[in-house]
Design a protein around this motif. Structure first.
Motif: not given
Length: 625
Positions: A209-210, A232-233, A237-238, A251-253
């Motif tokens: 979801v993020l 991103m933070v 954490l997730a 990388m994905i972020g």
């Protein structure tokens, strides 16, 4: 518009940002990566020395120290080694993700024709090392370390290239960076998927979801960096809670944060706001100017500007300090040198990268599947392939994940360190042989003007015998060419009759669909002594360059329309433009605008102040005819 200098300007600012807080002069991103090698080497020496000293227990105890972050009843606790490997390295891979997105959007990988050879070279540079590793360590726990040999350390690679490579390596650097982009994506996928713990569905769903939230922010054009940073933070954490390695979140972020070239409208708006601040230096006006400047630059590039130097000068050396400290006493080094894991890593990185990248680049080029960058020869590819055997950062991280808590960690680490030394020596030898046998001393575009200025055929403003010469290869649809930005007029006002300004045509139809028609219109107008009138009209109306618009500009310029239309479609006009494009290519101009100060290609920023300084420095050498 210009493609290759964008990163140089962007990342020069990046280093200046950190240097203003630390020490040292500003350099471009490539220099930032190369300059960090000194700190990286120092960290390795300190780690090895500390781990093999009488204070080795203090070294081990330091990284085993627990550190917690807690708010109310919610918190996160890890030892310092995991804070570095799972926390700071996520930031490192976030920067890599930003860079990959930039390259895919507007960088060296934006044009698919430039992707084929680096992609094949990158795949070869991973498959061959893995096969060699598996051939030497084919069974048992040792085989789990196959991922150690897939990575290349970009910082170390570019640092070694600066030390042992050719004098001019701009094109080779770009080529190797394109290869490492492919390398990085696969390496992070391996880390995130192969070396993750048991997955937990709920935090994994939250992470998905993020990722969607990041994508939506980009689609909505959110230009502030804070929302992306907060998401991103939360994503990091997730991902940790989901059981995935945090590098995949980074990388994905980074890949989900958009990059785009600044538009002319945004740049002009920022300029107007800064002029308003100069006229009225009030806090409110200053804040508006600052926001205007930020909005002109993509959030991707602004995050890179802030984070690149911290990753290069902080995260990577700290990672080396935490992971390179292997206690080699008590026969550990001897055992490592006799271990198949050590030599599987060495052969995989040194021989595998050399063979895989070289074959993956040269064979497809020979078969006509793609072309090597201009200025890059076979010897340069072989040398770059050899230096790519420096795995270091990614290799050490995968080794720590594959062999954590086992006796094989020491041999794998020794193999990575030994491979870095051998790959550097091999690269040096290959570059020297290429220079001696093949004459491939430099890996750069031409730097000298191919065709001297000819008053009989070139478009010239100012005295033809002026002591200073500025040659521009430009595109009428390019929003940052000299006339469009007012640089040419400002320089002519500053230098007066001491400067002759020469405009040559470099239309980029793959980027600007109306550029070629506009260039033909300018040349057709030249046949009636109306070049500069048409030139000014075309730049003034860059957003209106359809055929009907061109005709109206010919009328405004006072041209005979019948003659103009005949010359617009003539072969002589087309040949004039082809000649300029050919001279641009032969002179090393690969984008618009490209400037030459006298006979030498200008690199770096092309604002009025920089070009003024370069022209003044050239002095009487500015003559080209």
């Amino acid at each position: 518009m210009r493609k290759n200098n964008a990163r140089t300007s962007r990342t020069s600012a990046s280093k200046r940002t950190l240097v203003a807080q630390l020490t040292g002069p500003a350099r471009s991103f490539l220099s930032t990566e190369a300059g960090s090698v000194g700190l990286l080497l120092a960290a390795v020496v300190v780690a090895l020395g500390w781990a093999n000293s009488p204070w080795s227990q203090a070294y081990a105890g330091l990284w085993a120290t627990e550190a917690s972050f807690r708010v109310g009843g919610v918190g996160l606790s890890m030892d310092l080694a995991h804070w570095v490997n799972d926390g700071l390295m996520a930031l490192f891979f976030f920067v890599i993700g930003l860079e990959v997105r930039y390259e895919l959007s507007i960088g060296v990988l934006a044009d698919w024709r430039r992707v084929v050879i680096p992609a094949l070279a990158g795949l070869g540079g991973m498959l061959v090392p893995v096969l060699l590793y598996a051939a030497i360590a084919p069974t048992g726990q040792a085989l789990q370390g196959w991922g150690v040999v897939i990575g290349t350390d970009t910082a170390f690679l570019l640092g070694a290239l600066a030390l042992v490579g050719p004098r001019f390596v701009t094109q080779l650097r770009v080529f190797l960076l394109a290869i490492t982009v492919i390398d990085d994506i696969v390496a992070v996928a391996v880390i995130g998927l192969v070396f993750s713990d048991a997955l937990h569905p709920q935090p994994l769903l939250a992470a998905v979801v993020l990722c969607g939230v990041l994508a939506v922010l980009g689609r909505l054009g959110v230009w502030r960096a804070a929302p992306y940073a907060l998401v991103m933070v939360a994503l990091w954490l997730a991902t940790l809670q989901a059981g995935l390695h945090a590098s995949i979140a980074g990388m994905i972020g980074g890949l989900l944060i958009p990059a785009h070239a600044p538009t002319r409208q945004a740049v002009e708006r920022a300029a107007r706001l800064f002029r308003a601040f100069r006229q009225s230096p009030q806090a409110r006006v200053g804040l508006s100017a600052r926001r205007g400047l930020k909005r002109a630059v993509s959030v991707n590039e602004r995050l890179q500007t802030v984070l690149h130097p911290w990753a290069s000068y902080g995260v990577v050396p700290l990672f080396a300090l935490a992971n390179a400290g292997i206690d080699l006493r008590g026969g550990v080094l001897t055992q490592a040198l006799s271990s198949p894991v050590t030599w599987a890593v060495v052969v995989g990185l040194v021989a595998g990268k050399f063979l895989g990248i070289s074959a993956g680049a040269l064979l497809p080029a020979r078969l006509g599947l793609g072309d090597l960058p201009r200025g890059v020869g076979a010897g340069h590819v072989l040398g770059g392939g050899a230096l790519s055997g420096i795995g270091f950062t990614v290799s050490l991280l995968i080794a720590s994940l594959a062999f954590e808590g086992t006796p094989l960690l020491a041999p794998a680490t020794v193999g990575v360190l030994l491979a870095a030394v051998l790959a550097t020596v091999l690269g040096w030898a290959v570059f020297r042989l290429a220079a001696l046998l093949g004459g491939q001393a430099d890996a750069d575009l031409p730097r000298l003007l191919d065709r001297p200025v000819d008053p009989a055929r070139d478009h010239i403003q100012g005295p033809v015998d002026a002591p200073l010469t500025l040659v521009e290869y430009g595109d009428y649809e390019c929003p940052f060419c000299a006339h469009a930005t007012g640089v040419a007029q400002e320089l002519r006002r500053h230098f007066g009759d001491r400067l002759r300004y020469v405009f040559r045509h470099l239309p980029l139809p793959e980027v600007h669909p109306h550029a070629e028609l506009a260039a033909r219109a300018a040349v057709a107008a030249d046949a009636q002594k109306g070049f500069w009138r048409m030139h000014n009209l075309l730049f003034t109306h860059q957003d209106r360059l359809e055929f009907e618009d061109i005709i109206s500009y010919a009328v405004q310029a006072g041209l005979d329309i019948e003659i103009f239309l005949r010359d617009l479609d003539s072969e002589q006009t087309a040949a004039r433009i082809r000649a300029d494009v050919a001279s641009a290519e032969a002179s090393g101009a690969d984008g618009a605008p490209t400037f030459f100060i006298g006979t030498r290609r200008h690199t770096g920023p092309h604002d009025a102040a920089t070009l003024t300084h370069a022209l003044e420095a050239s002095g009487s050498q500015g003559r080209t005819s």
